[in-house]
Write a protein that holds these residues in place. Sequence first.
Motif, PDB file in Angstrom:
ATOM      1  N   ASP A  33      31.401  26.306  19.416  1.00  0.00           N
ATOM      2  CA  ASP A  33      30.825  25.165  20.118  1.00  0.00           C
ATOM      3  C   ASP A  33      29.303  25.265  20.105  1.00  0.00           C
ATOM      4  O   ASP A  33      28.728  26.188  20.671  1.00  0.00           O
ATOM      5  CB  ASP A  33      31.335  25.129  21.565  1.00  0.00           C
ATOM      6  CG  ASP A  33      30.841  23.909  22.325  1.00  0.00           C
ATOM      7  OD1 ASP A  33      30.496  22.903  21.655  1.00  0.00           O
ATOM      8  OD2 ASP A  33      30.785  23.947  23.564  1.00  0.00           O
ATOM      9  N   THR A  34      28.656  24.313  19.428  1.00  0.00           N
ATOM     10  CA  THR A  34      27.192  24.271  19.371  1.00  0.00           C
ATOM     11  C   THR A  34      26.689  23.206  20.326  1.00  0.00           C
ATOM     12  O   THR A  34      27.087  22.045  20.245  1.00  0.00           O
ATOM     13  CB  THR A  34      26.712  23.939  17.942  1.00  0.00           C
ATOM     14  OG1 THR A  34      27.270  24.882  17.027  1.00  0.00           O
ATOM     15  CG2 THR A  34      25.195  23.996  17.859  1.00  0.00           C
ATOM     16  N   LEU A  35      25.806  23.598  21.247  1.00  0.00           N
ATOM     17  CA  LEU A  35      25.211  22.633  22.172  1.00  0.00           C
ATOM     18  C   LEU A  35      24.110  21.890  21.423  1.00  0.00           C
ATOM     19  O   LEU A  35      23.175  22.512  20.916  1.00  0.00           O
ATOM     20  CB  LEU A  35      24.627  23.345  23.397  1.00  0.00           C
ATOM     21  CG  LEU A  35      25.613  24.170  24.242  1.00  0.00           C
ATOM     22  CD1 LEU A  35      24.889  24.821  25.418  1.00  0.00           C
ATOM     23  CD2 LEU A  35      26.755  23.295  24.731  1.00  0.00           C
ATOM     24  N   LYS A  36      24.212  20.568  21.341  1.00  0.00           N
ATOM     25  CA  LYS A  36      23.286  19.783  20.528  1.00  0.00           C
ATOM     26  C   LYS A  36      22.351  18.955  21.401  1.00  0.00           C
ATOM     27  O   LYS A  36      22.775  18.318  22.361  1.00  0.00           O
ATOM     28  CB  LYS A  36      24.074  18.875  19.582  1.00  0.00           C
ATOM     29  CG  LYS A  36      24.930  19.659  18.595  1.00  0.00           C
ATOM     30  CD  LYS A  36      25.686  18.738  17.646  1.00  0.00           C
ATOM     31  CE  LYS A  36      26.520  19.552  16.657  1.00  0.00           C
ATOM     32  NZ  LYS A  36      27.266  18.703  15.711  1.00  0.00           N
ATOM     33  N   PHE A  37      21.062  18.957  21.020  1.00  0.00           N
ATOM     34  CA  PHE A  37      20.033  18.243  21.764  1.00  0.00           C
ATOM     35  C   PHE A  37      19.180  17.438  20.790  1.00  0.00           C
ATOM     36  O   PHE A  37      18.769  17.946  19.748  1.00  0.00           O
ATOM     37  CB  PHE A  37      19.154  19.223  22.545  1.00  0.00           C
ATOM     38  CG  PHE A  37      19.940  20.097  23.484  1.00  0.00           C
ATOM     39  CD1 PHE A  37      20.209  19.684  24.778  1.00  0.00           C
ATOM     40  CD2 PHE A  37      20.427  21.335  23.060  1.00  0.00           C
ATOM     41  CE1 PHE A  37      20.939  20.472  25.645  1.00  0.00           C
ATOM     42  CE2 PHE A  37      21.160  22.146  23.913  1.00  0.00           C
ATOM     43  CZ  PHE A  37      21.421  21.702  25.212  1.00  0.00           C
ATOM     44  N   LEU A  97      18.227  22.666  30.048  1.00  0.00           N
ATOM     45  CA  LEU A  97      19.363  23.578  30.051  1.00  0.00           C
ATOM     46  C   LEU A  97      19.178  24.670  31.105  1.00  0.00           C
ATOM     47  O   LEU A  97      18.076  25.183  31.313  1.00  0.00           O
ATOM     48  CB  LEU A  97      19.504  24.212  28.670  1.00  0.00           C
ATOM     49  CG  LEU A  97      20.865  24.767  28.262  1.00  0.00           C
ATOM     50  CD1 LEU A  97      21.919  23.671  28.248  1.00  0.00           C
ATOM     51  CD2 LEU A  97      20.775  25.422  26.893  1.00  0.00           C
ATOM     52  N   GLN A 132      23.627  31.038  24.173  1.00  0.00           N
ATOM     53  CA  GLN A 132      24.511  30.129  23.455  1.00  0.00           C
ATOM     54  C   GLN A 132      23.876  29.595  22.169  1.00  0.00           C
ATOM     55  O   GLN A 132      22.649  29.564  22.028  1.00  0.00           O
ATOM     56  CB  GLN A 132      24.918  28.962  24.353  1.00  0.00           C
ATOM     57  CG  GLN A 132      25.927  29.369  25.415  1.00  0.00           C
ATOM     58  CD  GLN A 132      26.643  28.176  26.025  1.00  0.00           C
ATOM     59  OE1 GLN A 132      26.318  27.744  27.113  1.00  0.00           O
ATOM     60  NE2 GLN A 132      27.627  27.656  25.310  1.00  0.00           N
ATOM     61  N   VAL A 138      22.665  26.765  19.868  1.00  0.00           N
ATOM     62  CA  VAL A 138      22.155  25.426  20.120  1.00  0.00           C
ATOM     63  C   VAL A 138      21.606  24.810  18.840  1.00  0.00           C
ATOM     64  O   VAL A 138      21.227  25.514  17.900  1.00  0.00           O
ATOM     65  CB  VAL A 138      21.039  25.425  21.195  1.00  0.00           C
ATOM     66  CG1 VAL A 138      21.570  25.930  22.527  1.00  0.00           C
ATOM     67  CG2 VAL A 138      19.832  26.253  20.741  1.00  0.00           C
ATOM     68  N   GLN A 179      30.883  34.111  22.076  1.00  0.00           N
ATOM     69  CA  GLN A 179      30.858  32.858  22.830  1.00  0.00           C
ATOM     70  C   GLN A 179      32.272  32.323  23.021  1.00  0.00           C
ATOM     71  O   GLN A 179      33.084  32.342  22.108  1.00  0.00           O
ATOM     72  CB  GLN A 179      30.011  31.842  22.058  1.00  0.00           C
ATOM     73  CG  GLN A 179      29.735  30.532  22.763  1.00  0.00           C
ATOM     74  CD  GLN A 179      28.676  29.717  22.034  1.00  0.00           C
ATOM     75  OE1 GLN A 179      27.584  30.190  21.735  1.00  0.00           O
ATOM     76  NE2 GLN A 179      28.992  28.461  21.752  1.00  0.00           N
ATOM     77  N   ASN A 204      23.458  29.220  30.513  1.00  0.00           N
ATOM     78  CA  ASN A 204      23.557  28.951  29.076  1.00  0.00           C
ATOM     79  C   ASN A 204      22.774  29.877  28.166  1.00  0.00           C
ATOM     80  O   ASN A 204      22.805  29.691  26.940  1.00  0.00           O
ATOM     81  CB  ASN A 204      23.126  27.507  28.790  1.00  0.00           C
ATOM     82  CG  ASN A 204      24.002  26.489  29.492  1.00  0.00           C
ATOM     83  OD1 ASN A 204      23.570  25.789  30.397  1.00  0.00           O
ATOM     84  ND2 ASN A 204      25.252  26.406  29.090  1.00  0.00           N
ATOM     85  N   GLU A 208      34.423  29.045  25.586  1.00  0.00           N
ATOM     86  CA  GLU A 208      34.176  27.684  26.048  1.00  0.00           C
ATOM     87  C   GLU A 208      33.327  27.634  27.316  1.00  0.00           C
ATOM     88  O   GLU A 208      32.863  26.563  27.712  1.00  0.00           O
ATOM     89  CB  GLU A 208      35.506  26.961  26.289  1.00  0.00           C
ATOM     90  CG  GLU A 208      36.333  27.489  27.443  1.00  0.00           C
ATOM     91  CD  GLU A 208      37.176  28.696  27.077  1.00  0.00           C
ATOM     92  OE1 GLU A 208      37.962  29.153  27.933  1.00  0.00           O
ATOM     93  OE2 GLU A 208      37.044  29.190  25.923  1.00  0.00           O
TER      94      GLU A 208
END
Length: 288
Positions: free
Chosen positions: A168-172, A181, A189, A191, A93, A186, A95
């Motif tokens: 970089d962790t995508l947070k929800f 998403l 990735q 998450v 992964q 994506n 950016e």
Amino acid sequence: MKTIKYLAMTLVALLAVACQGDWDEPTLAYGDLNGNNNITDENIITIAQLKDKYPNVFASTDKAVKIEEDIKIKGRVSGNDIGSNIYKQFFLQDETGSIIISVNQSGMHAFLAEGQEIIVDLKNLWIGGYRKEPQIGSKYGSGVGRMNKEVFQQHFKYVGTPDVTKIDTLKFASVADFMKLDKNKNCGQLVQIGGIEFKDVEGLGTFAPDSTKDHTVTIKGGCVSRELKGYTANQIVVRTSTYAKFAAWKLPKTKGTIVGMATRFVSGSTDTWQIMIRKESDINFPEE
């Protein structure tokens, strides 16, 4: 002196055999995968740019193209097989996105820890989409499969030391937020999803029982897909291997948070999010 020497050699051999099946620590068996220090940092493109170069590859479910250009990608390992839930592949992964790299080698976390940055020389490797999930590997049938360890050895280079804080962790906050998403952009990735609540199952359901005696699940390809409340199995599931270290954990009955790889599976008109938990600490249900 000869006796001591032979005893030392025997001990080393025994240690190597004993560690072959160990998922927790780096082993002697993988110590020869040192990468290729001749790889330079020239012609590096982003993972998003790489995907943009091959849009038709991912439009099909099983198609692959050989990369002829002298191009490279650089990123950090965001998911590996440390929890035995990811098999013979890892997630790289940067950016701009994530991609799977498939290698015919188990115990890959021993030399590719989470947060390890690497450069991958893509020339002469294959890129394709298994069920529209972008992958890099070798040619397999009409699609892409796992490259052997010797090929991978020549195509990657270590950069520095592992640093998980750089991933970089995508947070929800909720599943509903996560479902917005973009799959094309994506998928793959790392998450973090809050408000996770599993659908009720009979008895003491686990993440992935290793037997069909648990009639609440169907085991396909050695994995179990658990549904979430408010969603169908065609929308989103938590997919767990029966070999995962947390496979026998009881499914939480309260709401909580999970971290994992947001993978994708396409079959016909169905396009499903499959969340793959990496390790035990990715599961957080405080009330359980």
